[in-house]
Design a protein around this motif. Structure first.
Motif, PDB file in Angstrom:
ATOM      1  N   ASN A   1      45.496  74.230 -28.570  1.00 48.73           N
ATOM      2  CA  ASN A   1      46.736  74.303 -27.799  1.00 48.73           C
ATOM      3  C   ASN A   1      47.353  72.916 -27.637  1.00 48.73           C
ATOM      4  OD1 ASN A   1      46.821  77.235 -26.767  1.00 48.73           O
ATOM      5  ND2 ASN A   1      44.739  76.594 -26.263  1.00 48.73           N
ATOM      6  N   ASP A   2      48.642  72.810 -27.948  1.00 48.72           N
ATOM      7  CA  ASP A   2      49.424  71.600 -27.689  1.00 48.72           C
ATOM      8  C   ASP A   2      50.372  71.901 -26.537  1.00 48.72           C
ATOM      9  OD1 ASP A   2      48.493  69.824 -29.809  1.00 48.72           O
ATOM     10  OD2 ASP A   2      49.369  71.315 -31.154  1.00 48.72           O
ATOM     11  N   ILE A   3      50.312  71.066 -25.496  1.00 46.07           N
ATOM     12  CA  ILE A   3      50.980  71.378 -24.234  1.00 46.07           C
ATOM     13  C   ILE A   3      51.958  70.275 -23.865  1.00 46.07           C
ATOM     14  CG2 ILE A   3      50.601  71.929 -21.789  1.00 46.07           C
ATOM     15  CD1 ILE A   3      47.563  72.408 -22.802  1.00 46.07           C
ATOM     16  N   ASP A   4      53.172  70.674 -23.539  1.00 42.66           N
ATOM     17  CA  ASP A   4      54.158  69.774 -22.945  1.00 42.66           C
ATOM     18  C   ASP A   4      54.510  70.317 -21.575  1.00 42.66           C
ATOM     19  OD1 ASP A   4      54.769  67.837 -25.104  1.00 42.66           O
ATOM     20  OD2 ASP A   4      55.416  69.638 -26.173  1.00 42.66           O
ATOM     21  N   VAL A   5      54.582  69.430 -20.584  1.00 41.75           N
ATOM     22  CA  VAL A   5      54.898  69.855 -19.227  1.00 41.75           C
ATOM     23  C   VAL A   5      55.939  68.930 -18.623  1.00 41.75           C
ATOM     24  CG1 VAL A   5      52.929  68.544 -18.285  1.00 41.75           C
ATOM     25  CG2 VAL A   5      53.932  70.424 -16.952  1.00 41.75           C
ATOM     26  N   GLY A   6      56.921  69.536 -17.987  1.00 39.50           N
ATOM     27  CA  GLY A   6      57.935  68.769 -17.275  1.00 39.50           C
ATOM     28  C   GLY A   6      57.717  68.884 -15.780  1.00 39.50           C
ATOM     29  N   PHE A   7      57.796  67.760 -15.059  1.00 39.81           N
ATOM     30  CA  PHE A   7      57.541  67.779 -13.623  1.00 39.81           C
ATOM     31  C   PHE A   7      58.354  66.678 -12.963  1.00 39.81           C
ATOM     32  CE2 PHE A   7      54.316  65.489 -15.971  1.00 39.81           C
ATOM     33  CZ  PHE A   7      54.258  64.251 -15.360  1.00 39.81           C
ATOM     34  N   ASP A   8      58.590  66.849 -11.649  1.00 32.95           N
ATOM     35  CA  ASP A   8      59.347  65.838 -10.921  1.00 32.95           C
ATOM     36  C   ASP A   8      58.399  64.792 -10.337  1.00 32.95           C
ATOM     37  OD1 ASP A   8      58.244  66.903  -8.574  1.00 32.95           O
ATOM     38  OD2 ASP A   8      60.035  68.054  -8.059  1.00 32.95           O
ATOM     39  N   GLU A   9      58.975  63.834  -9.600  1.00 30.35           N
ATOM     40  CA  GLU A   9      58.175  62.715  -9.107  1.00 30.35           C
ATOM     41  C   GLU A   9      57.154  63.128  -8.052  1.00 30.35           C
ATOM     42  OE1 GLU A   9      61.987  63.056  -6.777  1.00 30.35           O
ATOM     43  OE2 GLU A   9      61.410  62.995  -8.900  1.00 30.35           O
ATOM     44  N   GLU A  10      57.304  64.328  -7.498  1.00 31.25           N
ATOM     45  CA  GLU A  10      56.337  64.818  -6.507  1.00 31.25           C
ATOM     46  C   GLU A  10      55.301  65.755  -7.129  1.00 31.25           C
ATOM     47  OE1 GLU A  10      58.645  66.535  -3.387  1.00 31.25           O
ATOM     48  OE2 GLU A  10      59.042  64.577  -2.459  1.00 31.25           O
ATOM     49  N   GLY A  11      55.394  65.938  -8.441  1.00 35.10           N
ATOM     50  CA  GLY A  11      54.404  66.747  -9.132  1.00 35.10           C
ATOM     51  C   GLY A  11      54.730  68.218  -9.214  1.00 35.10           C
ATOM     52  N   ARG A  12      55.932  68.618  -8.866  1.00 38.51           N
ATOM     53  CA  ARG A  12      56.319  70.029  -8.988  1.00 38.51           C
ATOM     54  C   ARG A  12      56.668  70.315 -10.448  1.00 38.51           C
ATOM     55  NH1 ARG A  12      58.308  68.467  -4.010  1.00 38.51           N
ATOM     56  NH2 ARG A  12      57.494  69.714  -2.271  1.00 38.51           N
ATOM     57  N   ILE A  13      56.008  71.315 -11.000  1.00 39.12           N
ATOM     58  CA  ILE A  13      56.195  71.624 -12.417  1.00 39.12           C
ATOM     59  C   ILE A  13      57.521  72.361 -12.606  1.00 39.12           C
ATOM     60  CG2 ILE A  13      55.258  72.890 -14.383  1.00 39.12           C
ATOM     61  CD1 ILE A  13      52.487  72.355 -13.307  1.00 39.12           C
ATOM     62  N   LEU A  14      58.327  71.844 -13.524  1.00 37.47           N
ATOM     63  CA  LEU A  14      59.644  72.411 -13.791  1.00 37.47           C
ATOM     64  C   LEU A  14      59.645  73.277 -15.046  1.00 37.47           C
ATOM     65  CD1 LEU A  14      61.715  69.170 -13.110  1.00 37.47           C
ATOM     66  CD2 LEU A  14      61.107  70.991 -11.491  1.00 37.47           C
ATOM     67  N   ALA A  15      58.816  72.941 -16.012  1.00 33.35           N
ATOM     68  CA  ALA A  15      58.766  73.703 -17.260  1.00 33.35           C
ATOM     69  C   ALA A  15      57.442  73.448 -17.963  1.00 33.35           C
ATOM     70  CB  ALA A  15      59.927  73.324 -18.178  1.00 33.35           C
ATOM     71  N   LEU A  16      56.980  74.457 -18.695  1.00 30.80           N
ATOM     72  CA  LEU A  16      55.732  74.362 -19.450  1.00 30.80           C
ATOM     73  C   LEU A  16      55.984  74.904 -20.847  1.00 30.80           C
ATOM     74  CD1 LEU A  16      52.573  73.871 -19.331  1.00 30.80           C
ATOM     75  CD2 LEU A  16      52.391  76.320 -18.818  1.00 30.80           C
ATOM     76  N   SER A  17      55.578  74.155 -21.848  1.00 30.75           N
ATOM     77  CA  SER A  17      55.698  74.597 -23.237  1.00 30.75           C
ATOM     78  C   SER A  17      54.331  74.516 -23.902  1.00 30.75           C
ATOM     79  CB  SER A  17      56.710  73.722 -23.995  1.00 30.75           C
ATOM     80  OG  SER A  17      56.747  74.072 -25.365  1.00 30.75           O
ATOM     81  N   VAL A  18      53.899  75.607 -24.526  1.00 31.07           N
ATOM     82  CA  VAL A  18      52.582  75.666 -25.159  1.00 31.07           C
ATOM     83  C   VAL A  18      52.735  76.155 -26.590  1.00 31.07           C
ATOM     84  CG1 VAL A  18      50.268  76.668 -25.063  1.00 31.07           C
ATOM     85  CG2 VAL A  18      51.500  76.171 -22.936  1.00 31.07           C
ATOM     86  N   GLN A  19      52.182  75.411 -27.520  1.00 30.06           N
ATOM     87  CA  GLN A  19      52.089  75.838 -28.905  1.00 30.06           C
ATOM     88  C   GLN A  19      50.621  76.082 -29.230  1.00 30.06           C
ATOM     89  OE1 GLN A  19      54.120  73.654 -31.896  1.00 30.06           O
ATOM     90  NE2 GLN A  19      56.136  74.027 -31.005  1.00 30.06           N
ATOM     91  N   THR A  20      50.328  77.295 -29.656  1.00 32.41           N
ATOM     92  CA  THR A  20      48.948  77.714 -29.881  1.00 32.41           C
ATOM     93  C   THR A  20      48.717  78.027 -31.343  1.00 32.41           C
ATOM     94  OG1 THR A  20      48.754  78.655 -27.651  1.00 32.41           O
ATOM     95  CG2 THR A  20      47.204  79.450 -29.309  1.00 32.41           C
ATOM     96  N   ASN A  21      47.678  77.455 -31.911  1.00 30.67           N
ATOM     97  CA  ASN A  21      47.153  77.869 -33.202  1.00 30.67           C
ATOM     98  C   ASN A  21      45.885  78.680 -32.921  1.00 30.67           C
ATOM     99  OD1 ASN A  21      48.891  76.700 -35.292  1.00 30.67           O
ATOM    100  ND2 ASN A  21      48.272  74.739 -34.406  1.00 30.67           N
ATOM    101  N   ALA A  22      45.966  79.971 -33.185  1.00 31.47           N
ATOM    102  CA  ALA A  22      44.863  80.875 -32.860  1.00 31.47           C
ATOM    103  C   ALA A  22      44.165  81.333 -34.138  1.00 31.47           C
ATOM    104  CB  ALA A  22      45.390  82.086 -32.086  1.00 31.47           C
ATOM    105  N   ASN A  23      42.888  81.040 -34.234  1.00 36.25           N
ATOM    106  CA  ASN A  23      42.117  81.493 -35.381  1.00 36.25           C
ATOM    107  C   ASN A  23      41.940  83.006 -35.315  1.00 36.25           C
ATOM    108  OD1 ASN A  23      40.406  81.734 -37.570  1.00 36.25           O
ATOM    109  ND2 ASN A  23      38.589  81.070 -36.451  1.00 36.25           N
ATOM    110  N   LEU A  24      42.337  83.709 -36.373  1.00 36.23           N
ATOM    111  CA  LEU A  24      42.138  85.153 -36.461  1.00 36.23           C
ATOM    112  C   LEU A  24      40.913  85.513 -37.288  1.00 36.23           C
ATOM    113  CD1 LEU A  24      45.826  86.312 -37.080  1.00 36.23           C
ATOM    114  CD2 LEU A  24      44.597  86.171 -34.912  1.00 36.23           C
ATOM    115  N   GLY A  25      40.322  84.514 -37.965  1.00 40.07           N
ATOM    116  CA  GLY A  25      39.222  84.784 -38.866  1.00 40.07           C
ATOM    117  C   GLY A  25      39.728  85.177 -40.241  1.00 40.07           C
ATOM    118  N   ALA A  26      38.867  85.770 -41.037  1.00 38.76           N
ATOM    119  CA  ALA A  26      39.214  86.103 -42.408  1.00 38.76           C
ATOM    120  C   ALA A  26      40.107  87.332 -42.502  1.00 38.76           C
ATOM    121  CB  ALA A  26      37.939  86.328 -43.224  1.00 38.76           C
TER     122      ALA A  26
END
Length: 530
Positions: free
Chosen positions: A66-91
């Motif tokens: 998982n690659d994660i980007d998070v946006g937050f203000d100076e008090e630590g309140r999360i404004l946005a979350l973006s997640v890119q996932t590479n999920a192994n499905l197997g063969a």
């Protein structure tokens, strides 16, 4: 596959031990045994063995990057979350694999926090491994790991206590029911209250940290809040039969593989009928006796099974009232039922459950009752866990000092069984965080193909567990107020372990480490910053 009617098959399932998702799937050997039996016109048996079958071919779980980007203000309140996932499905694609990596897990990325905007992009990747599918928690451990690691990362970036960041972002109790950015609606709970309880339980950590430092050890304390979405599924059907000796038998399609159904379902029926639980038996796992059933999975057995059993027992009383009224030559409206006894109101004329079953048998009928129940909506068990670890910086060895769990499972039916569920889940989550890893070489050969190479936690690897079960927030989507509990420990444990390890390593400048956090990985992480 066989092009014959479903009722031409009889499937009998005996005690099979733990399942944890792995036994839900269709494996090739199952239909092959039936094909062979039909072709040879004789019984055929196949027995799976650990080394040639379990390790190389049973389906795996949790394999994501998982690659994660998070946006937050100076008090630590999360404004946005973006997640890119590479999920192994197997063969090749297993039964539920794409769903686990997308909707099932992704819907939980909000955790217990009020995050206005969440973006998720999932890439399913085919590799040379066996298929990867649902394992205890089914996508939720991955999602909660992402958000809880993110919370601690935001705290480190701002130099603010991680528990304060959690409080600033919590969905507040007065906001419930609350629809998250991933479109799930949490119905009940108080996430801040559970954090307060967990934090109070871990008191005087700084003193213990100083003492460890005097011995050349690193102490760390980690927290993690979790929530687990439990779907109602297709519901459950239960039938209760009363024999002529007054004993009750439950027939239900929810298959126990260690959860204790024979105890809790009997408990539910006994309470409804007012009889001794020892007089209530359970039959399961036989399609000739139980035509309808939706199996065990996703922490939903009690959510649907307990109300179905209650209603089936109620149907027994209703049907028994009719037989008792006929046998005692009274109006049905004059019949009362209490504690296994039918009575004509205001008289001493009575019949026991067994007597009424005999009366039904004399008519060529049976005293029984059947009911179906499907919960109105999902349930959301949740909690706050904390863990204290001590690390030897010379070897990277982690010692688990203590583990605290404060869990909200709504109304509790059987506290002892529930604690066992939590402890088992915690053991599996600790194994994932610290030890367990499937390793393949460059040619696709599985290297961790036995317990010589694949490490699972043993009793002496585990700390004392302090488990507090909070009943203050019953679930409104089922009559008993139950929240599914079976997977919670496995969801909560991985992030709290890694957060505790990073807390211990923070004075050295270590900011990240992947699971499993083996002693070698920790030792290397320490050497890289020295």
């Amino acid at each position: 596959l066989f092009r014959i009617p479903e009722d031409a098959f009889r499937v009998v399932t005996h005690e099979v031990g733990g399942g944890f998702g792995m036994k839900i799937f269709m494996y090739p050997e199952q239909p092959f045994v039936l094909f062979a039996a039909r072709e040879l016109a004789r019984p055929v048996r196949w027995v799976g063995e650990r080394s040639p079958d379990a390790f190389p071919s049973d389906y795996h779980g949790r394999d994501q990057v998982n690659d994660i980007d998070v946006g937050f203000d100076e008090e630590g309140r999360i404004l946005a979350l973006s997640v890119q996932t590479n999920a192994n499905l197997g063969a090749f694609v297993s039964n539920f694999a794409p769903y686990i990596a997308t909707e099932c897990g992704g819907a939980m990325l909000s955790g217990v926090y009020s995050i206005p905007t969440i973006a998720l992009e999932v890439h399913g990747v085919f590799t040379n491994t066996v298929p990867v599918d649902a394992y205890r928690g089914a996508g939720h451990p991955e999602a909660i790991y992402v958000i809880e690691r993110t919370i601690d990362a935001v705290a480190r970036k701002l130099g603010i206590d991680a528990e304060d960041i959690r409080r600033r972002n919590f969905i507040q109790a007065e906001q419930l029911p609350y629809s998250t950015a991933m479109n799930w609606t949490y119905d009940s709970g108080d996430f801040a209250a559970l954090l307060n309880k967990a934090e109070a339980a871990t008191g005087n950590f700084e003193l213990r940290k100083m003492e460890a430092k005097s011995r050349g050890r690193l102490r760390g304390l980690g927290f993690s809040n979790y929530v687990k979405g439990v779907r109602a599924g297709a519901g459950e059907v239960a039938r209760v039969e009363i024999s002529t000796d007054g004993k009750a038998t439950i027939l239900i399609g929810s298959q126990s593989n260690g959860q204790g159904h024979e105890t809790v379902f009997a408990q539910a029926v006994a309470e409804q009928l007012g009889v001794d639980p020892g007089k209530v038996a359970l039959i399961q796992g036989d399609t000739d006796r139980i035509a309808i059933g939706h199996g065990t999975g996703g922490s939903r057995s009690m959510i649907n099974g307990i109300p179905a059993c209650n209603r089936a027992a109620g149907a027994v009383i209703e049907n028994g009232t009719r037989y008792a009224a006929d046998a005692m030559e009274a109006a049905q409206t004059d019949i009362e039922y209490t504690d296994g006894i039918f009575r004509i109101a205001g008289t001493d004329r009575t019949m026991t459950l067994g007597d009424v079953a005999v009366a039904a048998a004399n008519k060529g009928e049976h005293l029984d009752g059947e009911a179906q129940f499907t919960a109105d909506a999902m349930t959301f068990p949740n909690g706050c866990h904390a863990c204290e670890v001590e690390i030897d910086p010379e070897t990277g060895m982690v010692h688990l000092i203590m583990y605290w769990a404060v869990d909200d499972f709504g109304t509790i039916v059987n506290p002892l069984l529930l604690q066992g569920q939590v402890q088992g889940g915690l053991a599996q989550g600790i194994g994932q965080a610290l030890m367990e890893r499937c390793v393949y070489d460059e040619y696709g050969q599985l290297l961790s193909g036995s317990f010589m190479d694949y490490c699972v936690p043993r009793a002496d690897d585990l700390p004392n567990f302090s488990i507090e079960l909070v009943e203050d927030y019953p679930c409104p989507t089922n009559p008993q107020g139950i929240k599914g509990a079976g997977e919670a420990g496995a969801v909560a444990a991985p992030p709290v372990l890694i957060n505790a390890i990073l807390n211990a390593l923070a004075p050295l400048g270590v900011k990240d480490i992947d699971m499993p956090a083996t002693s070698e990985r920790i030792w290397r992480a320490i050497r890289e910053v020295l």
